[in-house]
Design an enzyme around this catalytic site. Sequence first.
Site, PDB file in Angstrom:
ATOM      1  CG  ASP A 215      -2.063  -1.499   1.024  1.00 43.59           C
ATOM      2  OD1 ASP A 215      -1.658  -1.504   0.756  1.00 43.59           O
ATOM      3  OD2 ASP A 215      -3.279  -0.661   1.515  1.00 43.59           O
ATOM      4  CG  HIS A 269      -3.350   7.363   2.926  1.00 43.67           C
ATOM      5  ND1 HIS A 269      -3.390   7.417   3.977  1.00 43.67           N
ATOM      6  CD2 HIS A 269      -2.728   5.941   2.333  1.00 43.67           C
ATOM      7  CE1 HIS A 269      -3.472   6.066   4.274  1.00 43.67           C
ATOM      8  NE2 HIS A 269      -2.762   4.729   4.063  1.00 43.67           N
ATOM      9  CG  HIS A 358       2.341  -0.098   3.925  1.00 43.24           C
ATOM     10  ND1 HIS A 358       1.701  -0.548   5.354  1.00 43.24           N
ATOM     11  CD2 HIS A 358       0.867   0.725   4.378  1.00 43.24           C
ATOM     12  CE1 HIS A 358       0.763  -0.707   5.414  1.00 43.24           C
ATOM     13  NE2 HIS A 358      -0.211   0.170   4.898  1.00 43.24           N
TER      14      HIS A 358
END
Length: 403
Positions: A215, A269, A358
Amino acid sequence: MALVAAALVAMLAPAAFAQAAPGAGPRPLTDALDAPFSPLDLTAVTFGQQGARMTLQVTTAAPWSARQLDTGAGRSICIKLFYGRLGRPRARVCVLARDGAPRLRYTRLDPSGKPVALHRLKATVMRPDSRSLRATFTPASVRLRVGRYAWRAETSWAVPGPCATPGTCTDRAPDNAAVPARIAPSPLPRGCVAHGRTQRRSGPRGSPRVALTFDDGPSRFTPAILRLLKRKHVPATFFVLGKEVRRHRSLLRRMLREGHMIANHTLTHANVAGAGGFARHQISATQSIINRASGFKPCLFRPPYAATSRALTRIVRSLGALSILWDVDPQDWRTPGTAAVSSNVLRNTRPGSIILLHDGGGPRAQTIAALPRIIDTLRRRGLRFVTVADLLHLRLRARRTAA
Ligand code: ZN
């Protein structure tokens, strides 16, 4: 031609796009009437790659039925494959009957042309008329990889009577050569298709497959992750931020080329659980940015902070995507240490798991360092890595190739 239209909208299996191909498809090869006593005298043959699949079409001078074919008895319709341009034999694909219906069989040949091993070929086979056969299958199913090969059609009709003299009732197209051909690399997929439950935390538990997801990128750490995944032959899913894509456009095409899946993680985000116009904009603007950068339209969305709601899920679905959460979260974004990241993943992953990592949003050296142990250990346990689209059995849309 129906076959052309079918290939243009062909659904690519995720694994197929690593090595399939473009183009309007192969051109038919016509052959003279040169084995007059054989109903299998070839008049036209088409063989080659069309999109992600191989296409085969054979037309003979007279009608035949699959039941009449018997390779062992010398009554056969086959395509012989050669290495390189006109190299040694590699295999043959022959038509045979199973419960009266035509099927294909693949036989690997040794350098002298003798059969070594055979298996039934997973193919779509049709009889457009009593003199023709049309079939499609993947290049991988006949062991053809990107590069050159050559082919020739061969038929034989060994029956008593006018065909009793050896060679009288055999035909080849082309007569004294083989057709040089090649398997081209695949066009990149242009999207995936959402299907099934709108929100998922994992895939089916019954099969030993798991998905790595990354992510908040792309970032300056993404290339190192891509290099590592390539070395380990691991496909992954990248939930990217629209604002980051603008700075790393070329990485998106690279992800697709290397067999990864691209997914949507909003523009900035933002917490979009409140749904409404704000959420719709965050998601749809990111869909457009991804599409402009890569030609790919995602069908997967992940809400930042796992902040979701029924209203948000409805918006996501109306934009053609599924909401994807996870069931394994080692909190790598907190940088708890490489060992902590890998042991958390190894403790919690089971068949069907979606693993959250991530590649952006901060320093990612620990995540990168943890990956080899995660990948190697899970593989030793018999788990296979797939993209989230593959895990959920979603289909990819093939790129429309120039006609
Ligand atoms: Zn995030």
